[in-house]
Design an enzyme around this catalytic site. Structure first.
Site, PDB file in Angstrom:
ATOM      1  N   ASP A  89     -11.587  37.948 -32.443  1.00 51.62           N
ATOM      2  CA  ASP A  89     -10.771  36.748 -32.728  1.00 51.62           C
ATOM      3  C   ASP A  89      -9.306  37.092 -32.622  1.00 51.62           C
ATOM      4  OD1 ASP A  89      -9.887  34.300 -33.587  1.00 51.62           O
ATOM      5  OD2 ASP A  89     -10.476  34.567 -35.665  1.00 51.62           O
ATOM      6  N   HIS A 110     -12.061  37.649 -39.371  1.00 51.39           N
ATOM      7  CA  HIS A 110     -11.301  37.413 -40.610  1.00 51.39           C
ATOM      8  C   HIS A 110     -11.727  38.352 -41.744  1.00 51.39           C
ATOM      9  CE1 HIS A 110      -9.840  33.028 -39.628  1.00 51.39           C
ATOM     10  NE2 HIS A 110      -9.996  33.750 -38.530  1.00 51.39           N
ATOM     11  N   ASP A 132      -2.297  36.118 -31.726  1.00 49.81           N
ATOM     12  CA  ASP A 132      -2.067  36.525 -33.112  1.00 49.81           C
ATOM     13  C   ASP A 132      -3.404  36.809 -33.792  1.00 49.81           C
ATOM     14  OD1 ASP A 132      -2.745  33.735 -33.121  1.00 49.81           O
ATOM     15  OD2 ASP A 132      -1.894  33.504 -35.132  1.00 49.81           O
ATOM     16  N   HIS A 151      -5.429  32.800 -28.304  1.00 49.10           N
ATOM     17  CA  HIS A 151      -4.329  33.190 -29.196  1.00 49.10           C
ATOM     18  C   HIS A 151      -4.221  34.701 -29.316  1.00 49.10           C
ATOM     19  CE1 HIS A 151      -6.874  33.798 -32.930  1.00 49.10           C
ATOM     20  NE2 HIS A 151      -7.620  32.864 -32.374  1.00 49.10           N
ATOM     21  N   GLU A 203      -2.002  30.589 -33.969  1.00 54.09           N
ATOM     22  CA  GLU A 203      -3.268  29.892 -34.228  1.00 54.09           C
ATOM     23  C   GLU A 203      -3.742  30.144 -35.648  1.00 54.09           C
ATOM     24  OE1 GLU A 203      -7.416  28.688 -34.441  1.00 54.09           O
ATOM     25  OE2 GLU A 203      -6.639  30.688 -34.859  1.00 54.09           O
ATOM     26  N   GLU A 204      -3.620  31.378 -36.096  1.00 49.65           N
ATOM     27  CA  GLU A 204      -4.148  31.729 -37.412  1.00 49.65           C
ATOM     28  C   GLU A 204      -3.301  31.169 -38.558  1.00 49.65           C
ATOM     29  OE1 GLU A 204      -7.044  32.630 -37.560  1.00 49.65           O
ATOM     30  OE2 GLU A 204      -7.567  34.136 -36.068  1.00 49.65           O
ATOM     31  N   ASP A 247     -12.962  31.254 -27.965  1.00 51.42           N
ATOM     32  CA  ASP A 247     -12.536  31.591 -29.323  1.00 51.42           C
ATOM     33  C   ASP A 247     -13.622  31.169 -30.313  1.00 51.42           C
ATOM     34  OD1 ASP A 247     -10.752  32.570 -31.226  1.00 51.42           O
ATOM     35  OD2 ASP A 247      -9.668  30.683 -31.428  1.00 51.42           O
TER      36      ASP A 247
END
Ligand code: BES
Ligand code: MN
Ligand code: MN
Length: 461
Positions: A124, A431, A87, A85, A157-158, A184
């Protein structure tokens, strides 16, 4: 030239290209970044073409586009579908970053003596999906790509991959492959390689508790009326008992229990509770009775408040009883639990435990199913052999606590198994503020991926 020589001689460029895409703030959750998310999709397409893809396309969805690219070397050869991903998570709270989140810098850390790239998305998942683009380039440029490759790199994805299932349904022919390869996830440590063999599912809800029809003076009314914030706190506290079992009726009904043998096998993976506590600055661990920390965070379901608000949170003091209180709650699920069922069970439970002095509203957000991936497949063996060659140690299979809901969809919609071939570390702060990715990890991935292709092709014959 060998693949490794190619990687070695293009090291600086490979690193700088990653830094360039990390400068694009492709935050899918915040509409303010829409232009950057779309720019990142275009950059991903350009990167695939520059690396040697026969074709690449930014494919529209009702949300952010999915970037598809492919190189077909020979229809009789196996096909690897690479998923990732482009994003990223929001960078907030920005003030807790030591350097700006979209201005990547390389700094040495205790865990990354060769340096780590600090930026939102470094691990990520930009740093990780980009390893695949660069490994692909290295194979194409040295005429050593043994398999067909298809890429799907998504931009939602997020925020729950809401449009990916439909995309898979609509493009079954295009996405025909033998295996899905996803970087991931992570490994145990840079000297302890591992392959993720399971992910948790997710059920995510927002709750709203309403008491009086307006905010009230906490002196004039306090003591005689329901305070929705107090009540929300009591309701949340009651969601777990003294054994930290979740009290939602039926919550555990469908949980897959591991056998004693499987648990004994899991316990062989290295884990230090002391180091764990120290690494995140906690006085003690906490969780469900009867399970170890690694079990609690992988094979057991859990429930956590992710955010809670209401009333006055500005500067100084304001005497008020709020009309409403809110919380966001996640439930991490394990194989065989169904996220929609769990959301419904939660909703009925939460409505049932609400005192009649308040009204409650439960709003479901995105969810996803847990997944387990096989360890007896050709693809797992190829991944294991590849890592053994670059790390000098056989990787350990481990179940992870995170979620990548699309892995279950690859199986249910495309009938494909996934290999979770991640190279990040839990300490990379995904995150969180100061997310980073080891320079070692980035290049280790780029070197290991071509070996996966080599062994996958060999073992498939
Ligand atoms: N890459 C992570 C998931 C992950 C990280 C799994 C490390 C295992 C090890 C992914 O981008 C992620 O953050 N997933 C979300 C779920 C999604 C539905 C928002 C998560 O796990 O919270
Ligand atoms: Mn991710
Ligand atoms: Mn993530």
């Amino acid at each position: 030239m060998s693949v490794n020589d190619f990687i070695q001689s293009n090291r600086d460029r490979f690193l700088n290209e990653l830094l360039d895409i990390l400068r694009i703030p492709s935050v899918s959750a915040d509409p303010a970044y829409k232009g950057d998310v779309l720019k990142m999709a275009e950059a991903t397409k350009a990167a695939m073409l520059a690396a040697g893809a026969d074709k690449a396309e930014v494919m529209e969805t009702p949300g952010y586009p999915i970037v598809y690219g492919e190189k077909m070397v020979d229809p009789s050869k196996p096909t690897v579908l690479v998923y990732g991903h482009y994003d990223v998570q929001p960078a907030d709270p920005v003030e807790l970053w030591d350097s700006p989140p979209y201005e990547p810098v390389i700094k040495k850390t205790d865990i990354h003596p060769e340096g780590a790239i600090f930026a939102r998305g470094a691990c990520d998942d930009k740093g990780q999906f980009y390893m695949h683009v660069k490994a692909f380039e290295a194979m194409v440029q040295t005429d050593s790509l043994p398999c067909n490759v298809k890429f799907i790199i998504e931009g939602e994805e997020e925020v729950g991959s809401e449009n990916l299932d439909n995309f898979l349904e609509a493009n079954k022919e295009l996405l025909k492959a033998d295996v899905v390869l996803v970087s991931d996830t992570g490994i145990i440590a840079n000297d302890t390689p591992s392959i993720t063999t399971g992910l948790r599912g997710l059920s995510y809800v927002e709750v709203e508790v309403t008491g009086p029809n307006r905010d009230l003076h906490s002196g004039l009314y306090g003591g005689g009326v329901p305070n929705p914030i107090n009540i929300l706190c009591e309701m949340i506290a009651s969601l777990k008992d003294e054994h930290q079992h979740i009290t939602v009726e039926g919550f555990y009904d469908d949980v897959d229990e591991l056998s004693a043998e499987e648990r004994a096998e899991m316990a062989k993976a290295p884990f230090s509770e002391e180091a764990y506590k120290k690494s995140i600055g906690i006085g003690d661990v906490e969780g469900e009775s009867g399970y170890s920390v690694p079990e609690r965070v992988s094979i057991r379901p859990t429930l956590d408040v992710n955010g809670i608000w209401g009333g006055y949170i500005g500067k100084g003091a304001k005497t008020v009883i709020a009309s409403k209180a809110y919380a966001k709650i996640s439930m991490r699920l394990v194989p065989n639990q169904d996220s929609e069922t769990i959301t419904n069970l939660f909703q009925s439970h939460f409505e049932k435990i609400a005192p009649k002095s308040v009204s409650v509203k439960v709003t479901p957000h995105h969810g996803g199913e847990a997944a387990v991936t096989p360890t007896d497949s050709v693809a797992y063996k190829a991944a294991s052999m590849a890592m053994e060659e670059t790390y000098g140690k056989k990787p350990i299979p481990v179940r992870s606590g995170g979620s990548i809901p699309i892995v279950a969809s690859f199986e249910s919609i495309l009938g494909l198994k996934t290999v979770l071939f991640g190279f990040g570390l839990d300490s990379d702060a995904i995150h969180s503020p100061n997310e980073h990715y080891g320079v070692f990890n980035y290049f280790q991935g780029i070197k290991t991926i071509p070996l996966f292709y080599k062994y996958f092709d060999q073992l498939k014959k």
